[in-house]
Design a protein around this motif. Structure first.
Motif, mmCIF file in Angstrom:
data_model
loop_
_atom_site.group_PDB
_atom_site.id
_atom_site.type_symbol
_atom_site.label_atom_id
_atom_site.label_comp_id
_atom_site.label_asym_id
_atom_site.label_seq_id
_atom_site.Cartn_x
_atom_site.Cartn_y
_atom_site.Cartn_z
ATOM 1 N N GLY A 680 -4.743 16.657 17.877
ATOM 2 C CA GLY A 680 -5.802 15.914 17.189
ATOM 3 C C GLY A 680 -5.379 15.236 15.911
ATOM 4 N N ALA A 681 -4.069 15.100 15.642
ATOM 5 C CA ALA A 681 -3.631 14.469 14.399
ATOM 6 C C ALA A 681 -2.247 13.859 14.594
ATOM 7 C CB ALA A 681 -3.614 15.476 13.252
ATOM 8 N N ASP A 682 -1.862 12.974 13.659
ATOM 9 C CA ASP A 682 -0.520 12.402 13.664
ATOM 10 C C ASP A 682 0.475 13.427 13.132
ATOM 11 O OD1 ASP A 682 -1.159 9.875 14.688
ATOM 12 O OD2 ASP A 682 -1.865 9.206 12.722
ATOM 13 N N LEU A 683 1.464 13.753 13.945
ATOM 14 C CA LEU A 683 2.488 14.724 13.578
ATOM 15 C C LEU A 683 3.713 13.988 13.057
ATOM 16 C CD1 LEU A 683 3.676 17.659 13.664
ATOM 17 C CD2 LEU A 683 4.478 17.115 15.974
ATOM 18 N N ASP A 684 4.152 14.311 11.865
ATOM 19 C CA ASP A 684 5.351 13.725 11.265
ATOM 20 C C ASP A 684 6.047 14.814 10.449
ATOM 21 O OD1 ASP A 684 7.350 12.265 10.119
ATOM 22 O OD2 ASP A 684 6.063 10.638 9.402
ATOM 23 N N LEU A 685 7.026 15.481 11.071
ATOM 24 C CA LEU A 685 7.723 16.600 10.431
ATOM 25 C C LEU A 685 9.214 16.315 10.392
ATOM 26 C CD1 LEU A 685 5.962 19.656 12.138
ATOM 27 C CD2 LEU A 685 5.571 18.795 9.823
#
Length: 814
Positions: A680-685
């Protein structure tokens, strides 16, 4: 400037008549051959000082097998040459002297036989880690600290390799997806079963580990991080001989291992076989602290799970090579293992509210049992067509029979420690995997270069029948809503073409092209859901090697690769660890594709620096956590993330401190970045990380040797999990006995008990910490004795047609 240089040159020339003659420099040339007429390209060639075998200069042989050393001081030398699959060979000593400043060394034949030097004693031995043209090799056989341990512990020491025992994950240079081969055979079983098998395999069976970052087109396209090949020991002598090893260790519990190898060879055939056994117990303690927010409530779950594991393994390998003619060999090979892994313990979990007040708790008695047996039969042909042409063919059939499951008995308590209820259930999954395949490979030398081509076909049929049962009044009842039979079928057809040539005296090029057609069908019988996939993919590869001078070699490579989901992860079953923690498969997983670039600089055939980059699309991310907040349940699954960018920089630095003291240092730095829309969200790790490995070897008087080694893994990112640093320091010594026919080794692993795992997940509503310790500190003793004729030639090393398929059977089982 030019005038000044001329003056200096004239001055030196004048002084030489009065003082002494200036030291002269010369050139040494030669060539390396596999046979009397067949050159051996890309071999590692070392110029050694004849007095003490120390390294003077290093080089890589050209496509035509030639080498050249320039600006060499006058003196007495010898040449050594080696390559993967060949014994290290040495030339006779020779002298570079005045009047003969350009010396051509006679052709050096590099064969499987070890050549004995009559005029010089070579005092050097293989370093624990050595950098070759296309791979890094960890020489385990003579390593003191590896004796009496397990293959998994040895692999953990390999530079750039990270073992996550908590989640049964294996990383190479900070990336997951590495494929593991044993004697060139990819292990097609789940990652957990693979870890269990390596945990049960005695390290005394391992000769070396090869780390291949960018495999050429000849290898199957699977493995985005590359390949790790674990090469087992084989007899290297003629006639009849054998060896046996006995080992024992102790940390918190006992560890016992033993192995026996026999080999017989005559002019018509070579028969060989070995068997090894392992039994051990170990303790593992795991803590999970969860914070679960739902609506206006916050629940804290503190879980402590001490467990005792009991791995047991029997593995065997036997075969016969028939020498039909001088050019034709037909062989049969049978391999297999019987692997059993049991673990039991008590998991205790406290529930607390937002004020940290105890509201309830439960205890779960767990009994985890896994059994996996493998039997593989192989028939193979090798035919020398003459003039360097060679044809090989393999056909084999492999069966995996497994049964895994958990028995869980949970008792719930009130805050005042009164029993409120009980819950008893179990999950059982018998499994069967059948693999059949065949391949053919052909090598054809050209006037300038060489062509390699081949084709392969494999068929896989798996059947996993997951059953979830509950117990009421001592009667087990099947729960159809949480049970599922999953049948998976797959056919892969592949063909490849490799072309290698020398553009000039210093530049070699290898171009590869592989195409694979895959048709798979996953059938969730219970859920009446079928996922059918049919696709064709192309996998190019390029390898360029440039000799800048006699000391410096530059290698550049590119490859595209694929990783298909392992069979267990495609099964949508739920595998419970306790009522609030479980694992679930994903039938909609897609393959991931990787484009990898790497540039490597090798100095004097020993020091190396490697810089790499890879882009992985549709990343198969395992152990991804999810949560059902309304029920306080957390589970892990496998998902496709959009893409991952990975950068890595690796240094390999061997150092000779003293004649009796050598060091090997390896440093790897990497950066991984994950990007996707997930949960449910933009993942940027993104996360920087590093691994450092160092080993010191000491040669002591009277046949004693000693070792001090250690490694450190920095904090890093495993998908959503932020892991803390890990490391350990180990030491050992060895003594040769009875004219080198026997050896005794003693070592202490993780002296200061530093190796542990800790990590944190904070993403969306996921908020938990994991802490795990295991029996990493151990004292081990190992004794090896070699008997019989010690000049018997080794059995052939070869890969079979289903190596890559068997590895996927090993990746992901529980």
């Amino acid at each position: 400037m030019k005038t000044s240089s001329s003056f200096i040159a004239a001055f030196v020339l004048l002084c030489s008549n009065v003082i002494a003659q200036s030291p002269s420099k010369g050139k040494i040339t030669g060539d390396v051959k596999e046979s009397a007429t067949k050159p051996l390209p890309f071999a590692t060639v070392l110029l050694l000082n004849a007095k003490d075998s120390t390294l003077a200069k290093g080089a890589i042989s050209s496509e035509s097998g030639t080498y050249e050393f320039e600006n060499i001081s006058l003196g007495r030398y010898l040449i050594s040459a080696t390559m993967v699959g060949f014994q290290k060979s040495f030339s006779a000593p020779f002298e570079l002297k005045e009047g003969q400043l350009s010396l051509k060394v006679p052709s050096l034949i590099v064969a499987e036989n070890t050549q004995t030097l009559q005029e010089v004693k070579v005092v050097s031995k293989k370093p624990f880690v050595e950098q070759q043209v296309d791979r890094m090799v960890v020489n385990v056989e003579n390593n003191i600290g590896s004796a009496g341990g397990t293959a998994l512990e040895v692999l953990e020491k390999a530079p750039g390799v990270t073992i996550d025992r908590q989640n049964d994950r294996l990383q190479f240079k900070g990336r997951q997806g590495v494929m593991v081969m044993i004697d060139g055979k990819l292990q097609q079983i789940s990652m957990q079963d693979l870890m269990n098998m390596l945990q049960s395999m005695p390290s005394d069976n391992v000769e070396k580990i090869e780390l291949i970052s960018n495999p050429p087109a000849k290898y199957d396209a699977a493995g985005n991080t590359g390949l790790i090949n674990i090469v087992l020991k084989k007899n290297k002598n003629f006639g009849t001989n054998g060896n046996y090893t006995l080992g024992a260790g102790y940390g918190r519990y006992e560890k016992l291992n033993g192995s026996l190898g026999l080999n017989y060879r005559n002019a018509k055939y070579n028969a060989f076989g070995n068997v090894s056994v392992f039994h051990g117990r170990f303790k593992n303690t795991q803590d999970i602290d969860r914070t679960i927010a739902f609506q206006d409530q916050v629940t804290y779950m503190d879980q402590n799970s001490p467990r005792v594991g009991n791995p047991q393994n029997v593995s065997f390998r036997g075969g016969v090579d028939f020498f039909v003619t001088k050019k034709t060999t037909i062989g049969v090979l049978a391999t297999g293992f019987l692997n059993q892994f049991k673990m039991n313990g008590v998991s205790r979990t406290d529930f607390r509210d937002k004020n940290q007040t105890l509201t309830s708790r439960f205890e779960t008695d767990t009994y985890n049992h896994n059994r996996l047996d493998n039997y593989t039969a192989n028939v193979n042909l090798k035919h020398d067509l003459g003039k360097g042409r060679e044809l090989t063919a393999d056909a084999d059939y492999s069966v995996f029979n497994g049964n895994s499951g958990n028995d869980l008995r949970t008792t719930y308590f009130s805050p005042s420690d009164e029993i409120t209820s009980k819950d008893v259930f179990r999950n059982i999954m018998p499994s069967n995997i059948q693999i059949a395949g065949a391949k053919i490979d052909y090598i054809h030398p050209l006037k300038k270069g060489k062509i390699e081509t081949g084709a392969k076909s494999s068929f896989v049929n798996t059947d996993n029948d997951m059953r979830f049962e509950t117990q009421v009044d001592n009667v087990w009842t099947l729960d159809p809503t949480r049970s599922n039979q999953f049948i998976y079928k797959e056919n892969i057809n592949a063909a490849y073409l490799n072309y290698s040539t020398s553009l000039n005296k210093k530049t070699q090029v290898q171009l590869g092209f592989r195409t694979e057609h895959t048709h798979s069908q996953g059938n969730s019988v219970t859920l009446n859901n079928v996922v059918d996939r049919n696709y064709v993919n192309l996998f190019p590869s390029v390898f360029v090697s440039r000799s800048l001078d006699t000391n410096n070699v530059l290698n550049v490579s590119y490859s595209r690769r694929i990783d298909r989901p392992n069979y267990r992860n495609l099964n949508p079953f739920q595998f419970f660890l306790d009522p609030y923690t479980f694992q679930q498969g994903n039938p909609n997983l897609r393959p991931q594709f990787t484009n990898s670039f790497q540039i490597t600089h090798v100095f004097k055939g020993a020091f190396s620096t490697s810089l790499g980059y890879s882009r992985i699309n549709d990343v198969i991310a395992d152990q991804i956590p999810k949560q059902i907040a309304s029920e306080n349940k957390t589970y892990v699954t496998t998902e496709n993330l959009d893409h991952q960018d990975s950068y890595n920089l690796t240094f390999s630095i061997p150092v000779t401190v003293k004649k009796w003291w050598t060091m090997q240092n390896n440093i790897s730095a990497f950066y991984n970045r994950y990007r996707s829309f997930y949960y449910g969200a933009d993942l940027d790790l993104g996360q920087f990380g590093a691994t450092v490995f160092m080993t010191n070897n000491f040669t002591l008087p009277k046949g004693y040797t000693a070792e001090l080694s250690g490694f450190w893994n920095s904090p890093t990112q495993y998908n959503l999990l932020q892991a803390k640093a890990q490391g350990q320091i180990s030491a050992g010594f060895a003594k040769s006995l009875w004219n080198r026919k026997a050896s005794l080794r003693v070592n202490v692993n993780d002296i200061f008990f530093l190796n542990r795992f800790a990590g944190t997940v904070k993403y969306q509503d996921l908020n938990f910490k994991i802490y795990s310790r295991w029996e990493s500190r151990q004292v081990r003793v190992s004794f090896t004795y070699r008997f019989g004729n010690q000049n018997v030639k080794a059995a052939r090393q070869r890969s079979t047609s289903t190596d890559d398929i068997r590895n996927r059977a090993n990746s992901g089982q529980n």
